[in-house]
Design a protein around this motif. Sequence first.
Motif, PDB file in Angstrom:
ATOM      1  N   LYS A  16      65.293  39.343  48.809  1.00  0.00           N
ATOM      2  CA  LYS A  16      64.510  40.229  49.676  1.00  0.00           C
ATOM      3  C   LYS A  16      63.424  40.911  48.863  1.00  0.00           C
ATOM      4  CE  LYS A  16      66.482  43.968  51.232  1.00  0.00           C
ATOM      5  NZ  LYS A  16      65.476  44.957  50.803  1.00  0.00           N
ATOM      6  N   GLY A  17      62.458  41.487  49.559  1.00  0.00           N
ATOM      7  CA  GLY A  17      61.392  42.202  48.877  1.00  0.00           C
ATOM      8  C   GLY A  17      61.825  43.596  48.442  1.00  0.00           C
ATOM      9  N   GLY A  18      61.057  44.191  47.552  1.00  0.00           N
ATOM     10  CA  GLY A  18      61.312  45.563  47.141  1.00  0.00           C
ATOM     11  C   GLY A  18      62.351  45.737  46.062  1.00  0.00           C
ATOM     12  N   VAL A  19      62.783  44.635  45.419  1.00  0.00           N
ATOM     13  CA  VAL A  19      63.798  44.749  44.368  1.00  0.00           C
ATOM     14  C   VAL A  19      63.171  44.739  42.976  1.00  0.00           C
ATOM     15  CG1 VAL A  19      65.547  43.677  45.816  1.00  0.00           C
ATOM     16  CG2 VAL A  19      64.243  42.249  44.229  1.00  0.00           C
ATOM     17  N   GLY A  20      61.835  44.673  42.908  1.00  0.00           N
ATOM     18  CA  GLY A  20      61.172  44.684  41.609  1.00  0.00           C
ATOM     19  C   GLY A  20      61.104  43.329  40.951  1.00  0.00           C
ATOM     20  N   LYS A  21      61.094  42.273  41.761  1.00  0.00           N
ATOM     21  CA  LYS A  21      61.078  40.913  41.220  1.00  0.00           C
ATOM     22  C   LYS A  21      59.834  40.643  40.374  1.00  0.00           C
ATOM     23  CE  LYS A  21      59.806  38.146  44.256  1.00  0.00           C
ATOM     24  NZ  LYS A  21      58.401  38.282  43.767  1.00  0.00           N
ATOM     25  N   SER A  22      58.663  41.065  40.864  1.00  0.00           N
ATOM     26  CA  SER A  22      57.417  40.800  40.130  1.00  0.00           C
ATOM     27  C   SER A  22      57.387  41.535  38.791  1.00  0.00           C
ATOM     28  CB  SER A  22      56.203  41.192  40.983  1.00  0.00           C
ATOM     29  OG  SER A  22      56.097  40.354  42.113  1.00  0.00           O
ATOM     30  N   SER A  23      57.856  42.777  38.778  1.00  0.00           N
ATOM     31  CA  SER A  23      57.886  43.514  37.512  1.00  0.00           C
ATOM     32  C   SER A  23      58.877  42.894  36.545  1.00  0.00           C
ATOM     33  CB  SER A  23      58.219  44.992  37.747  1.00  0.00           C
ATOM     34  OG  SER A  23      59.502  45.142  38.316  1.00  0.00           O
ATOM     35  N   MET A  24      60.021  42.371  37.067  1.00  0.00           N
ATOM     36  CA  MET A  24      60.974  41.680  36.202  1.00  0.00           C
ATOM     37  C   MET A  24      60.357  40.405  35.638  1.00  0.00           C
ATOM     38  SD  MET A  24      63.773  43.498  36.015  1.00  0.00           S
ATOM     39  CE  MET A  24      62.585  44.874  36.013  1.00  0.00           C
ATOM     40  N   ALA A  25      59.622  39.669  36.469  1.00  0.00           N
ATOM     41  CA  ALA A  25      58.970  38.446  36.003  1.00  0.00           C
ATOM     42  C   ALA A  25      57.948  38.758  34.918  1.00  0.00           C
ATOM     43  CB  ALA A  25      58.297  37.730  37.180  1.00  0.00           C
ATOM     44  N   ALA A  26      57.150  39.805  35.139  1.00  0.00           N
ATOM     45  CA  ALA A  26      56.111  40.166  34.175  1.00  0.00           C
ATOM     46  C   ALA A  26      56.721  40.635  32.856  1.00  0.00           C
ATOM     47  CB  ALA A  26      55.215  41.253  34.758  1.00  0.00           C
ATOM     48  N   ALA A 159      71.002  44.068  49.454  1.00  0.00           N
ATOM     49  CA  ALA A 159      70.239  43.223  48.535  1.00  0.00           C
ATOM     50  C   ALA A 159      71.115  42.098  48.000  1.00  0.00           C
ATOM     51  CB  ALA A 159      69.689  44.068  47.382  1.00  0.00           C
ATOM     52  N   ILE A 160      72.360  42.416  47.704  1.00  0.00           N
ATOM     53  CA  ILE A 160      73.282  41.422  47.154  1.00  0.00           C
ATOM     54  C   ILE A 160      73.562  40.322  48.168  1.00  0.00           C
ATOM     55  CG2 ILE A 160      75.667  41.079  46.381  1.00  0.00           C
ATOM     56  CD1 ILE A 160      75.421  43.900  45.092  1.00  0.00           C
ATOM     57  N   SER A 161      73.710  40.686  49.432  1.00  0.00           N
ATOM     58  CA  SER A 161      73.976  39.675  50.456  1.00  0.00           C
ATOM     59  C   SER A 161      72.802  38.711  50.585  1.00  0.00           C
ATOM     60  CB  SER A 161      74.262  40.349  51.803  1.00  0.00           C
ATOM     61  OG  SER A 161      73.127  41.053  52.273  1.00  0.00           O
ATOM     62  N   ILE A 180      71.718  36.366  36.661  1.00  0.00           N
ATOM     63  CA  ILE A 180      71.296  37.415  37.595  1.00  0.00           C
ATOM     64  C   ILE A 180      70.932  38.679  36.822  1.00  0.00           C
ATOM     65  CG2 ILE A 180      72.069  38.935  39.474  1.00  0.00           C
ATOM     66  CD1 ILE A 180      73.894  36.684  40.407  1.00  0.00           C
ATOM     67  N   ILE A 181      69.790  39.267  37.181  1.00  0.00           N
ATOM     68  CA  ILE A 181      69.374  40.567  36.646  1.00  0.00           C
ATOM     69  C   ILE A 181      69.563  41.608  37.744  1.00  0.00           C
ATOM     70  CG2 ILE A 181      67.479  41.971  35.749  1.00  0.00           C
ATOM     71  CD1 ILE A 181      66.198  39.414  34.702  1.00  0.00           C
ATOM     72  N   GLU A 182      70.229  42.704  37.405  1.00  0.00           N
ATOM     73  CA  GLU A 182      70.328  43.826  38.345  1.00  0.00           C
ATOM     74  C   GLU A 182      69.260  44.852  37.976  1.00  0.00           C
ATOM     75  OE1 GLU A 182      74.190  45.787  39.700  1.00  0.00           O
ATOM     76  OE2 GLU A 182      73.243  47.379  38.516  1.00  0.00           O
ATOM     77  N   ASN A 183      68.280  45.007  38.853  1.00  0.00           N
ATOM     78  CA  ASN A 183      67.202  45.969  38.647  1.00  0.00           C
ATOM     79  C   ASN A 183      67.522  47.278  39.361  1.00  0.00           C
ATOM     80  OD1 ASN A 183      64.695  46.856  37.702  1.00  0.00           O
ATOM     81  ND2 ASN A 183      63.622  46.137  39.521  1.00  0.00           N
ATOM     82  N   MET A 184      66.877  48.365  38.942  1.00  0.00           N
ATOM     83  CA  MET A 184      67.064  49.689  39.549  1.00  0.00           C
ATOM     84  C   MET A 184      68.529  50.115  39.491  1.00  0.00           C
ATOM     85  SD  MET A 184      64.600  49.330  42.895  1.00  0.00           S
ATOM     86  CE  MET A 184      63.090  48.366  42.842  1.00  0.00           C
ATOM     87  N   SER A 185      69.177  49.819  38.377  1.00  0.00           N
ATOM     88  CA  SER A 185      70.604  50.116  38.240  1.00  0.00           C
ATOM     89  C   SER A 185      70.882  51.587  37.956  1.00  0.00           C
ATOM     90  CB  SER A 185      71.201  49.260  37.124  1.00  0.00           C
ATOM     91  OG  SER A 185      70.580  49.559  35.886  1.00  0.00           O
TER      92      SER A 185
END
Length: 266
Positions: A16-26, A159-161, A180-185
């Motif tokens: 889903k969106g809003g999990v910080g995927k782009s920042s994790m990729a960068a 988000a996990i689902s 798997i990376i857990e962001n915003m932990s």
Amino acid sequence: MGIEGVKNIILVLSGKGGVGKSSMAAHLALTLRDLNLKVGLLDVDLCGPSIPLMLGLEGEVIHQSSDGWTPVFTDSSQSFAVVSMSFLLNDKKDAVIWRGPKKNALIKQFLTDVCWPDLDYLVVDLPPGTTDEHITLVENLKTHKSVAAVLVTTPQIIAISDVMREITFCKKGNLPVLGIIENMSGFVCPNCSECSAVFSEGGGEKLAKNSDLCFLGSIPLDSIFAASIKKRCKNEKMEDSDTLQKFHSIAETIISNMKRISLISC
């Protein structure tokens, strides 16, 4: 021309969106670069390209030459190359209103018509979900010897689902998952550096365990580190931090897992 000289390709996915995927990729791409590897970052979130803004590369353009498109290099060493839909827009406020076939055609061009240098890693930031972009990439990378995915989630159940659906997509597409990376932990206080769990805790690690996948690590909300990404892009000296060390640990695990996957596929 194309990805012939790219040794390893990592697709960064989220359910889903809003999990910080782009920042994790960068940050993942920059951390691999910091490990003295030649790295490319391909932004195929065509309708919401955020990588150039994140890295301070707005206003840059992809140049057309007789050999193809030249990516944007962030310094004179050309150790970090970036390609994004944003570099092709005349006005950054323009909306990309394209149907699937046009998106698919551009993604194929990014893989075949860009003059990618010889790279150790190409990190690909995809839109959330399992869209045309995902299917096109997986289909066009089938013949590449070393392609795998990294999944990004946040600790919340919703988000996990959604990430579980992404795992199913990877299985159906025969796409190996590096972990798997857990962001915003948690939230790191900029004053006292204490990390507080503002959401739930441990969801990403539990998902990895239940899915028999590697848990790569957890990244907190760290405003000071997040604001440093433009400096990282320019390869300026960075102060050490716990968050930076976590990214180094994640990158080293990814390199190890990628080598193992590459050996299995040989």
